[in-house]
Design a protein around this motif. Structure first.
Motif, short mmCIF file in Angstrom:
data_model
loop_
_atom_site.label_atom_id
_atom_site.label_comp_id
_atom_site.label_asym_id
_atom_site.label_seq_id
_atom_site.Cartn_x
_atom_site.Cartn_y
_atom_site.Cartn_z
N PHE A 1 -1.42 -61.10 -14.51
CA PHE A 1 -1.38 -61.91 -13.28
C PHE A 1 -0.66 -61.18 -12.16
O PHE A 1 0.12 -60.25 -12.39
CB PHE A 1 -0.71 -63.27 -13.55
CG PHE A 1 0.77 -63.18 -13.84
CD1 PHE A 1 1.24 -62.91 -15.12
CD2 PHE A 1 1.71 -63.39 -12.82
CE1 PHE A 1 2.60 -62.83 -15.38
CE2 PHE A 1 3.08 -63.32 -13.08
CZ PHE A 1 3.52 -63.03 -14.37
N GLY B 1 3.62 -69.81 -24.15
CA GLY B 1 3.36 -68.48 -23.62
C GLY B 1 4.63 -67.67 -23.41
O GLY B 1 5.76 -68.19 -23.48
N PHE C 1 -3.16 -62.21 -20.69
CA PHE C 1 -3.62 -62.29 -19.31
C PHE C 1 -2.74 -61.43 -18.41
O PHE C 1 -1.55 -61.31 -18.64
CB PHE C 1 -3.57 -63.75 -18.81
CG PHE C 1 -4.53 -64.65 -19.54
CD1 PHE C 1 -5.85 -64.76 -19.11
CD2 PHE C 1 -4.12 -65.38 -20.65
CE1 PHE C 1 -6.75 -65.58 -19.79
CE2 PHE C 1 -5.01 -66.20 -21.32
CZ PHE C 1 -6.33 -66.30 -20.90
N GLU D 1 2.75 -59.10 -16.02
CA GLU D 1 2.74 -58.88 -14.57
C GLU D 1 1.90 -57.64 -14.27
O GLU D 1 2.02 -56.62 -14.95
CB GLU D 1 4.16 -58.64 -14.06
CG GLU D 1 4.99 -59.89 -13.91
CD GLU D 1 6.30 -59.61 -13.16
OE1 GLU D 1 6.56 -58.45 -12.78
OE2 GLU D 1 7.07 -60.56 -12.97
N VAL E 1 6.08 -64.22 -20.91
CA VAL E 1 5.80 -63.29 -19.82
C VAL E 1 6.29 -61.90 -20.20
O VAL E 1 7.37 -61.74 -20.75
CB VAL E 1 6.50 -63.75 -18.51
CG1 VAL E 1 6.40 -62.67 -17.43
CG2 VAL E 1 5.88 -65.05 -18.02
N ARG F 1 2.86 -66.30 -9.72
CA ARG F 1 4.05 -66.41 -10.58
C ARG F 1 4.45 -67.87 -10.85
O ARG F 1 4.68 -68.26 -11.98
CB ARG F 1 5.20 -65.63 -9.94
CG ARG F 1 6.43 -65.57 -10.82
CD ARG F 1 7.50 -64.71 -10.20
NE ARG F 1 7.29 -63.30 -10.43
CZ ARG F 1 7.66 -62.33 -9.58
NH1 ARG F 1 8.25 -62.64 -8.44
NH2 ARG F 1 7.44 -61.07 -9.87
N TRP G 1 -5.96 -63.03 -14.82
CA TRP G 1 -5.77 -64.47 -14.76
C TRP G 1 -6.42 -65.05 -13.50
O TRP G 1 -6.21 -64.51 -12.41
CB TRP G 1 -4.27 -64.80 -14.80
CG TRP G 1 -4.00 -66.22 -15.18
CD1 TRP G 1 -4.10 -66.77 -16.42
CD2 TRP G 1 -3.61 -67.28 -14.29
NE1 TRP G 1 -3.80 -68.11 -16.37
CE2 TRP G 1 -3.50 -68.46 -15.09
CE3 TRP G 1 -3.35 -67.35 -12.93
CZ2 TRP G 1 -3.13 -69.68 -14.55
CZ3 TRP G 1 -2.99 -68.58 -12.39
CH2 TRP G 1 -2.88 -69.74 -13.20
N ILE H 1 2.20 -69.64 -13.29
CA ILE H 1 2.38 -69.17 -14.67
C ILE H 1 3.63 -69.82 -15.28
O ILE H 1 3.61 -70.31 -16.41
CB ILE H 1 2.52 -67.62 -14.72
CG1 ILE H 1 1.25 -66.94 -14.19
CG2 ILE H 1 2.86 -67.14 -16.14
CD1 ILE H 1 0.01 -67.14 -15.00
N TYR I 1 1.41 -63.28 -20.86
CA TYR I 1 1.10 -63.11 -19.43
C TYR I 1 1.86 -61.88 -18.95
O TYR I 1 3.08 -61.87 -18.92
CB TYR I 1 1.57 -64.34 -18.64
CG TYR I 1 0.80 -65.59 -19.02
CD1 TYR I 1 -0.41 -65.89 -18.41
CD2 TYR I 1 1.30 -66.45 -20.00
CE1 TYR I 1 -1.12 -67.03 -18.78
CE2 TYR I 1 0.59 -67.59 -20.38
CZ TYR I 1 -0.61 -67.87 -19.76
OH TYR I 1 -1.31 -68.98 -20.13
#
Ligand code: AMP
Ligand code: MG
Length: 334
Positions: A243, A260, A241, A311, A262, A248, A333, A251, A309
């Motif tokens: 996002f 998950g 995803f 950024e 990042v 933030r 997301w 998440i 996830y």
């Protein structure tokens, strides 16, 4: 099939006759360029070109780019409008592909039946010498269709070992992102794929230039101008995803529960639990993010995490090109 893997140091004297002979005899060779690794066949050997599609699982209507060593060879593949000769010579060799009206003798299988052809002069010394010794080489990226593009020989081996004749290992590719594609076959220059040469640079060089809607939105289109645009691309097998900053906190809350991770630039690592971050480069050096993108997507797939996830980046310069790939690789997301 046993795949020959040979190491060539691009900074030393380059001995290219072995892979070049394989291509001349109709074999397939994966080779490094300054963008990503390419899977090459001699462009005039239709049977070999057909095998590229087979090996990659690539749709027949997705045309290949022809790689050549110099401007003169480019003119033998496509018709270069006189008004663009100077700019092309200024931008080449380099990470940019020009779509031109094709010469009659270019096999249909290369261009997927289009009356235009994509041509690039790679600057990478290994790729350039391979084209010089072999002649025009048709090559898409050296990955299985849909997977992240390969930016080192390890990724090529993962996807293609045992399926092709030879892989040249010259380490990581400098840009790590596929070439910019610009269509010069119509009235106005048209950007078909943003890449290492940025939209801002192109505007400065060409003045008036068209950026189609599908590039700005990054959406999959049904009847594309460039057939490659309608296929899913670059995606890891695990859910990924993308996002935006505003989400933030949300998440961070779900990371643990979903196992998950990042993916973010070094500057933002401090926001997240330190055991749940993969660094993708530095905002301060945006080209490092492009260079790491595909390698990170592949390493996420092999990691212990279940969901990624990433950024979103501000869409300017090279990060505009990165976002173009991410919109195809990830689901936004929310
Ligand atoms: P790849 O090397 O795997 O990134 O694939 C090459 C891409 O170049 C294709 O997906 C097309 O989008 C583009 N391309 C190649 N030839 C043409 C052409 N004649 N017209 C438009 N796009 C092209
Ligand atoms: Mg590709």
């Amino acid at each position: 099939m046993k795949t020959k893997i040979i190491k060539i140091d691009p900074l030393k004297e380059i001995e290219i006759s072995l892979p070049s002979n394989i291509l001349k005899r109709g074999g397939l060779v994966a080779f490094p360029t300054e963008t990503v690794y390419g899977l090459g066949a001699y462009a005039f050997n239709e049977e070999s070109v057909r095998r590229i599609f087979e090996v990659k699982g690539r749709a027949q209507d997705n045309p290949l780019i022809i790689h050549v060593s110099e401007f003169k060879m480019m003119q033998e593949i496509g018709i270069v409008p006189e008004k663009y000769e100077k700019v092309i010579q200024k931008l080449t060799p380099g990470p940019i592909t020009f779509v031109l009206k094709k010469r009659k003798n270019i096999p249909k299988v290369v261009t997927a039946g289009l009356n235009t052809v994509g041509v690039r002069i790679p600057a990478h010394p290994v790729a350039n010498k391979l084209c010089k010794e072999t002649g025009p080489i048709a090559a898409p990226s050296a990955n299985l269709s849909g997977k992240p593009s390969p930016t080192d020989a390890k990724a090529v081996i993962e996807d293609l070992n045992g399926k092709i004749d030879c892989i040249i290992d010259s380490g990581s590719t400098p840009f790590g992102l596929e070439s910019t594609i610009i269509d010069l076959s119509g009235d106005k220059p048209l950007i078909l794929r943003p890449g290492p040469i940025t939209v801002e640079e192109l505007k400065e060089i060409f003045g008036e230039i068209e950026i189609p809607d599908f590039i700005i939105k990054g959406a999959h289109v049904k009847t594309p101008k460039a057939p490659g645009m309608k296929y899913k691309h670059y995606a890891p097998d695990k859910p990924l995803f993308m996002f935006f900053k505003d989400d933030r906190e949300k998440i961070i809350k779900i990371l643990e529960r979903e196992n998950g991770v990042v993916i973010c630039p070094k500057e933002n690592v401090r926001y997240y639990p330190e055991n749940r971050v993969i660094v993708i480069g530095m905002l301060e050096k945006p080209y490092s993010i492009a260079q790491n993108l595909f390698r990170v997507l592949r390493s996420f797939d092999k990691s212990e995490f279940d969901v990624g996830y990433i950024e979103a980046f501000e869409e300017s310069g090279i990060l505009f090109s990165v976002m173009n790939r991410l919109k195809k690789a990830a689901t936004i997301w929310r």
